[in-house]
Design an enzyme around this catalytic site. Sequence first.
Site, PDB file in Angstrom:
ATOM      1  NE  ARG A  95     -13.332  16.642  27.131  1.00 27.10           N
ATOM      2  CZ  ARG A  95     -13.362  15.533  27.844  1.00 27.10           C
ATOM      3  NH1 ARG A  95     -12.867  14.412  27.348  1.00 27.10           N
ATOM      4  NH2 ARG A  95     -13.887  15.516  29.054  1.00 27.10           N
ATOM      5  CE  LYS A 191      -9.344   9.826  20.819  1.00 27.89           C
ATOM      6  NZ  LYS A 191      -9.051  10.649  22.005  1.00 27.89           N
ATOM      7  CB  SER A 223     -11.659  12.609  30.883  1.00 23.35           C
ATOM      8  OG  SER A 223     -12.854  12.608  31.616  1.00 23.35           O
ATOM      9  N   GLY A 225      -9.581   7.982  30.884  1.00 23.00           N
ATOM     10  CA  GLY A 225      -8.389   7.169  30.602  1.00 23.00           C
ATOM     11  C   GLY A 225      -8.555   6.321  29.348  1.00 23.00           C
TER      12      GLY A 225
END
Length: 292
Positions: A95, A191, A223, A225
């Site tokens: 990431r 999101k 990760s 959640g």
Amino acid sequence: MSKISVIAGKSSEDLARKLSRKIKANLVKSEVRVFPDGESKITLTGNLSKKKSIVVQSICPPVDTNLIQALSLISKAKETSSEVIAVIPYMGYARQDREFLSGEIITMKVLGKLFKGAGASKIIVVDIHSMIGLKNFRIKSTNVTAIPDLVQYFKKLRLKKPLVVSPDQGGKDRAKEFADKFESEYIVLEKQRDRKTGKVQIKTKNTDEVAGRDLILVDDMISTGGSIIKATQFLKKQKCKRVFVACTHALLMNDAEKKIKKVGVTSIVSANTIPGKTSVVDVSNTIAKAII
Ligand code: R5P
């Protein structure tokens, strides 16, 4: 001795064993002692092929420990084998593939140098967070996907009017691929994550598309959640039926699994790129195809 050795790193022992059987390679285990100061001491318990070694080690938590162990195994393999392939089923740091905020280090660039320097000539990863990260690797790299394996699992379940949902725009292609193979429709939520605090919000407005349907939330990884929890809360408000989660890498940090179940997720299904309770989908065959 087989022409290929598979070296099982501690974070991927079971997957390495399965892979070695699939490609008929000699399995070499590693014994690891982590000293009280955090240093890893690794001993290989077998002879390596002079031709080709495949190191299998996920960079899952403890991330830096598993990373140095992967690099050490590659370096050791290179002393004997002329070709060393690094199979990193879960690529930690993926990431960190771009400079989101000024001054941030693109750690994937550092990893690119480290894997090459240690002696890997090829790297195979599974559902890496984004392909941008791999562009920093100056060795041959292949990303394989666990989606067909996950879809096979879900095909055995009896779902009511199933609909695939991506919790964010970044996961759109993944959700589409899942839905195409699963032969269902899909939708994508919007999101927003605060880059400083990591807090997640769902910005999608009310929708009547999910009411009365069983949903499969598809993501590359879980990760904390946070993403799955916010998406599930939103979807439950829209009166969906059951929510299932299909993800490749279930890190499930701290009490993420408990928190995800608490918001009403029926079950979490993940691949065995990271060992764990939810990791019921085997990807050794998919990885084997990328090697042979
Ligand atoms: C983000 O874009 C990823 O695809 C995952 O949705 C995210 O990294 C999961 O992290 P967490 O479980 O902490 O929300």
